[in-house]
Design a protein around this motif. Structure first.
Motif, mmCIF file in Angstrom:
data_model
loop_
_atom_site.group_PDB
_atom_site.id
_atom_site.type_symbol
_atom_site.label_atom_id
_atom_site.label_comp_id
_atom_site.label_asym_id
_atom_site.label_seq_id
_atom_site.Cartn_x
_atom_site.Cartn_y
_atom_site.Cartn_z
ATOM 1 N N ASP A 44 -28.347 1.774 -15.715
ATOM 2 C CA ASP A 44 -27.050 1.988 -15.043
ATOM 3 C C ASP A 44 -27.417 2.452 -13.588
ATOM 4 O O ASP A 44 -26.665 2.218 -12.887
ATOM 5 N N VAL A 45 -28.431 3.158 -13.687
ATOM 6 C CA VAL A 45 -28.507 3.808 -12.069
ATOM 7 C C VAL A 45 -29.301 2.467 -11.183
ATOM 8 O O VAL A 45 -28.716 2.387 -9.842
ATOM 9 N N VAL A 46 -30.034 1.666 -11.570
ATOM 10 C CA VAL A 46 -30.484 0.693 -10.988
ATOM 11 C C VAL A 46 -29.236 -0.341 -10.644
ATOM 12 O O VAL A 46 -29.123 -0.753 -9.567
ATOM 13 N N GLU A 47 -28.539 -0.684 -11.702
ATOM 14 C CA GLU A 47 -27.323 -1.693 -11.535
ATOM 15 C C GLU A 47 -26.361 -1.035 -10.490
ATOM 16 O O GLU A 47 -25.984 -1.828 -9.656
ATOM 17 N N THR A 48 -25.976 0.151 -10.537
ATOM 18 C CA THR A 48 -25.108 0.974 -9.474
ATOM 19 C C THR A 48 -25.765 0.971 -8.193
ATOM 20 O O THR A 48 -24.989 0.545 -7.183
#
Length: 230
Positions: free
Chosen positions: A121-125
């Protein structure tokens, strides 16, 4: 290094690291580590920052606990580290120089993936905030089937998802941990960032100071022209 193996070559797929390669988030990890250690009253050794760079966040949390002589605190330190990091990234997401242009050009001639030790989720955000997420066909992070870097798993999986053999795939990395993972997976490697020293540089095919450096920018641009002309 064998830079001609990169600059005269068109890869079948490209797999990018995220922290410190595409996104200027390594400073956020550094700040998050310092804040977490302050929370727990931990005073690290002078070389702690270098030893922790590129590690999976669970490994970093455990390293901090071991540094403090309190290995049982690994879970609490990991949770604190990730909490601080998420807050810092949300406040100030920044791309690395040349990253967006490199990705936009590369996506015109090869499938792209990200292989990261960060939570998905951090990468995608981060990539969504930087208007880069749509360029990537796959995001690969450690999970039940993929061990974190420096194991080769995320790079092997990313290449497979892109339909490319490891030896036909390019990795773009900034840390010694990531370079080791890509090398163990059998990918060719472009290293990005400050000169890492001869030991790390010996494992890469080309080292550039940033993705805005003319050598790598021109290479990506010429691959696009080649694809459009065939």
């Amino acid at each position: 290094m064998t830079s001609h193996r990169i600059l005269s070559w068109t890869p079948a797929a490209i797999v990018f690291d995220c922290d410190g390669t595409l996104m200027d988030t390594e400073r956020h990890w550094q700040d998050a580590r310092e804040l977490t250690m302050t929370d727990f009253g931990i005073v690290p050794a002078a070389d702690f920052a270098e030893r922790s760079k590129g590690l999976h966040y669970t490994q970093c949390g455990q390293l901090m606990a071991d540094e403090a002589g309190r290995p049982e605190l690994g879970g609490e330190l990991t949770a604190g580290l990730l909490g601080h990091f998420r807050a810092l990234v949300a406040k100030n997401p920044q791309t690395m120089p040349g990253a967006r242009e490199m990705v936009a050009n590369a996506a015109k001639f090869a499938p792209l993936a990200v292989a990261s030790n960060c939570p998905r989720d951090v990468v995608e955000t981060c990539l969504r905030n930087a208007d880069m997420l749509d360029y990537f066909d796959h995001i690969v992070v450690p999970d039940d089937g993929n061990r974190p870097k420096p194991h080769p798993d995320v790079y092997l999986t990313a290449a497979r998802y892109c339909g490319a053999a490891p030896e036909d795939t390019l990795a773009v990395e900034d840390s010694s941990c990531g370079v080791e993972a890509a090398a163990r997976a059998g990918l060719r490697i472009v290293g990005v960032g400050p000169w890492p020293g001869e030991e790390v540089a010996a494992s890469v095919d080309l080292w550039v100071s940033s993705l805005a450096e003319p050598a790598i920018f021109d290479w990506a641009s010429k691959r696009v022209v080649h694809q459009l002309s065939v």
